[in-house]
Design a protein around this motif. Structure first.
Motif, PDB file in Angstrom:
ATOM      1  N   SER A 254     -15.937  45.375   3.391  1.00  0.00           N
ATOM      2  CA  SER A 254     -16.509  44.700   4.300  1.00  0.00           C
ATOM      3  C   SER A 254     -15.596  44.878   5.604  1.00  0.00           C
ATOM      4  O   SER A 254     -14.700  44.653   5.720  1.00  0.00           O
ATOM      5  N   GLY A 255     -16.359  45.477   6.579  1.00  0.00           N
ATOM      6  CA  GLY A 255     -15.609  46.085   7.827  1.00  0.00           C
ATOM      7  C   GLY A 255     -14.397  46.804   7.551  1.00  0.00           C
ATOM      8  O   GLY A 255     -14.456  47.741   6.837  1.00  0.00           O
ATOM      9  N   GLU A 256     -13.276  46.264   8.105  1.00  0.00           N
ATOM     10  CA  GLU A 256     -12.166  47.085   7.849  1.00  0.00           C
ATOM     11  C   GLU A 256     -11.075  46.466   6.635  1.00  0.00           C
ATOM     12  O   GLU A 256     -10.110  46.802   6.535  1.00  0.00           O
ATOM     13  N   ARG A 296     -21.014  37.733   1.994  1.00  0.00           N
ATOM     14  CA  ARG A 296     -22.228  37.066   2.587  1.00  0.00           C
ATOM     15  C   ARG A 296     -21.917  36.951   4.302  1.00  0.00           C
ATOM     16  O   ARG A 296     -21.171  35.892   4.497  1.00  0.00           O
ATOM     17  N   GLU A 297     -22.473  37.552   4.940  1.00  0.00           N
ATOM     18  CA  GLU A 297     -21.785  37.767   6.387  1.00  0.00           C
ATOM     19  C   GLU A 297     -20.348  37.780   6.730  1.00  0.00           C
ATOM     20  O   GLU A 297     -19.538  38.772   6.114  1.00  0.00           O
ATOM     21  N   LYS A 298     -19.642  36.531   7.070  1.00  0.00           N
ATOM     22  CA  LYS A 298     -18.307  36.549   7.410  1.00  0.00           C
ATOM     23  C   LYS A 298     -17.639  35.536   6.243  1.00  0.00           C
ATOM     24  O   LYS A 298     -16.426  35.035   6.495  1.00  0.00           O
ATOM     25  N   THR A 299     -18.411  35.429   4.798  1.00  0.00           N
ATOM     26  CA  THR A 299     -17.740  34.621   3.891  1.00  0.00           C
ATOM     27  C   THR A 299     -17.464  35.358   2.748  1.00  0.00           C
ATOM     28  O   THR A 299     -18.638  36.205   2.190  1.00  0.00           O
ATOM     29  N   ASN A 312     -13.008  32.369   4.423  1.00  0.00           N
ATOM     30  CA  ASN A 312     -13.417  33.090   5.783  1.00  0.00           C
ATOM     31  C   ASN A 312     -12.823  34.275   5.383  1.00  0.00           C
ATOM     32  O   ASN A 312     -11.789  34.609   5.107  1.00  0.00           O
ATOM     33  N   SER A 313     -13.603  35.489   5.459  1.00  0.00           N
ATOM     34  CA  SER A 313     -13.395  37.017   5.153  1.00  0.00           C
ATOM     35  C   SER A 313     -12.137  37.347   5.993  1.00  0.00           C
ATOM     36  O   SER A 313     -11.319  38.301   5.720  1.00  0.00           O
ATOM     37  N   VAL A 314     -11.937  36.802   7.304  1.00  0.00           N
ATOM     38  CA  VAL A 314     -10.972  37.446   8.173  1.00  0.00           C
ATOM     39  C   VAL A 314      -9.546  36.873   7.898  1.00  0.00           C
ATOM     40  O   VAL A 314      -8.339  37.449   7.676  1.00  0.00           O
ATOM     41  N   ASP A 315      -9.466  35.414   7.778  1.00  0.00           N
ATOM     42  CA  ASP A 315      -8.162  34.807   7.704  1.00  0.00           C
ATOM     43  C   ASP A 315      -7.864  34.277   6.359  1.00  0.00           C
ATOM     44  O   ASP A 315      -7.044  33.702   6.052  1.00  0.00           O
ATOM     45  N   GLY A 316      -8.858  33.948   5.405  1.00  0.00           N
ATOM     46  CA  GLY A 316      -8.770  33.513   4.037  1.00  0.00           C
ATOM     47  C   GLY A 316      -8.912  32.057   4.032  1.00  0.00           C
ATOM     48  O   GLY A 316      -8.379  31.317   3.130  1.00  0.00           O
ATOM     49  N   SER A 317      -9.050  31.252   5.301  1.00  0.00           N
ATOM     50  CA  SER A 317      -9.290  29.923   5.197  1.00  0.00           C
ATOM     51  C   SER A 317     -10.285  29.504   4.269  1.00  0.00           C
ATOM     52  O   SER A 317     -11.383  30.206   4.445  1.00  0.00           O
ATOM     53  N   ALA A 333     -23.789  34.563  -7.179  1.00  0.00           N
ATOM     54  CA  ALA A 333     -24.790  35.031  -6.383  1.00  0.00           C
ATOM     55  C   ALA A 333     -25.311  33.718  -5.398  1.00  0.00           C
ATOM     56  O   ALA A 333     -25.174  32.411  -5.614  1.00  0.00           O
ATOM     57  N   VAL A 334     -25.634  34.176  -4.326  1.00  0.00           N
ATOM     58  CA  VAL A 334     -25.998  33.381  -2.963  1.00  0.00           C
ATOM     59  C   VAL A 334     -27.335  33.494  -2.607  1.00  0.00           C
ATOM     60  O   VAL A 334     -27.707  34.579  -2.177  1.00  0.00           O
TER      61      VAL A 334
END
Length: 400
Positions: A254-256, A296-299, A312-317, A333-334
């Motif tokens: 997802s992304g980079e 799913r989006e940024k999750t 959170n997909s960016v920082d793992g929180s 599944a969501v």
């Protein structure tokens, strides 16, 4: 019958005469003795996904805590060692009992088409939601129109499994344990390389995007290797990913970032493999492995032993955690307002699909499964949750 094309055969045919190849705008067409046929490599239009009705307690069509009625009855049609079922718009494709692959309509569970010559364990990938790519029993790369099963083209590839696909190519592992890229536009073999990971012991799993292909293997300690999707040269690799019982990681891009599960969930830079963040679940000194991640989006949703968690997909929180159960290795599944996974519970409760309300984090309902059925899988699409329960496949409703 599949149209089988090799580059040599195509050049020979053009040289003999009687066939004109017209190329324009990235597509091609053959005109033979006045008859016109569509380029087999051109994508047909993808059909619309028929979405199921979302249930709502407020509207009185679902009661919290009660077992839901399946959208269609369990269909006993899957091979025991079938690859994960793949929903593609109006069908769901799987390895069929007795050999080959088959597709059911997502709305009614009725058989739509079969392809008996396909290896049911070789994996299926979607090409722009319009075609399905598979490996046949002779090692050829074959494609079918997803909605109808109409065969399109076949390329001799000496393939053992389909690993991944992107907008440019389909990537396969070969019977010799190599990695091979095959063009989606004309079937040309773009490259073949020997990578560091073991691609023969177990079927590799991969993901491709942004000019990168990441391939993971569950053999040994578990490795993931990233290659340049353009020429196959190796970019980076990481090891020691596998869980204690050798379940192979499932890369998701997802992304980079590429996300890899196994002994833990790690987020790594797609460019160089450097770790961005990682998470693991340890209870009473025992490390619980992470199941296949879902973005799913940024999750990022993932099962970690007793819990389903979202990060959170960016920082793992951590953003979300389910009630406690035992979701070992289950995919997630969501759909609608629910998060779904398979809980293996206890000797008393057995195996069940759990629906967790996303807002309250509490269990909304469970649906019992046959714990001795063998392999399980769960995947969501079009307001439906599809569940592989051994040789059976069923579709469950989702709620608002």
């Amino acid at each position: 019958m599949l149209l089988s094309i090799s580059r040599r055969r195509l050049i020979t045919t053009l040289a003999v005469g009687g066939t004109v190849l017209a190329v324009g705008g990235g597509s091609a067409a053959w005109s033979l003795r006045g008859r016109h046929t569509t380029d087999p490599f051109a994508l047909p239009p993808a059909v619309k996904t028929p979405e199921a009705r979302v249930l709502s307690a407020a509207k009185g069509n679902v009661v919290s805590g009660e077992k839901p009625t399946p959208l269609w009855r369990p269909v006993s049609a899957l091979a025991k060692d079938s690859s994960a079922p793949l929903p593609v718009r109006d069908v769901i494709v799987f390895g069929a009992k007795g050999g080959g692959i088959a597709a059911l309509g997502v709305a009614d569970g009725k058989r739509r088409w079969t392809a008996p010559e396909v290896d049911p364990t070789g994996g299926s990938v979607s090409l722009s939601d319009a075609l399905i790519a598979d490996v046949d029993t002779s090692g050829g790369l074959v494609t079918f129109v997803a909605s109808t099963g109409a065969p399109r083209w076949k390329i001799p590839a000496e393939a053992s499994a389909v690993v991944a696909a992107d907008e440019t190519a389909v990537y396969v592992s070969t019977k010799a344990g190599k990695l091979r890229g095959i063009s989606r536009s004309n079937g040309e073999i773009l490259w073949t390389v020997q990578v560091s990971g073991d691609l023969k012991t177990k079927r590799p799993v991969g993901a491709a995007a942004r000019g990168h292909l990441v391939v993971a293997s569950g053999s040994g300690a578990g490795e993931a290797v990233a290659v340049d999707a353009g020429d196959g040269h190796e970019l980076w690799k990481v090891g020691n990913l596998a869980s204690v019982d050798g379940i192979p990681p499932h890369p998701v891009i997802s992304g980079e970032i590429v996300y890899l599960n196994g002994a833990s969930l790690t987020a790594r830079s797609l460019a160089d493999g450097n770790e961005r963040w990682a998470t693991s679940e340890i209870v009473d000194g025992k490390l619980y492995p992470s199941g296949p991640p879902l973005i799913r989006e940024k999750t990022v949703y993932v099962t970690e032993g007793p819990y389903i968690r979202a990060y959170n997909s960016v920082d793992g929180s951590e953003e979300w955690e389910s009630v406690k159960s035992y979701f070992m290795y289950s995919p997630v599944a969501v759909q609608g307002s629910g998060v779904y996974a398979i809980s293996f519970g206890s000797v008393v409760s057995g195996a069940n699909v759990w629906a967790i309300d996303h807002d309250s984090h509490e269990k909304a309902w469970t649906y019992p499964l046959d714990e001795d059925a063998g392999r399980f899988w769960i995947v969501g699409d079009g307001n439906r949750v599809f569940v592989k329960n051994g040789e059976s496949l069923l579709a469950l409703p989702v709620f608002a």
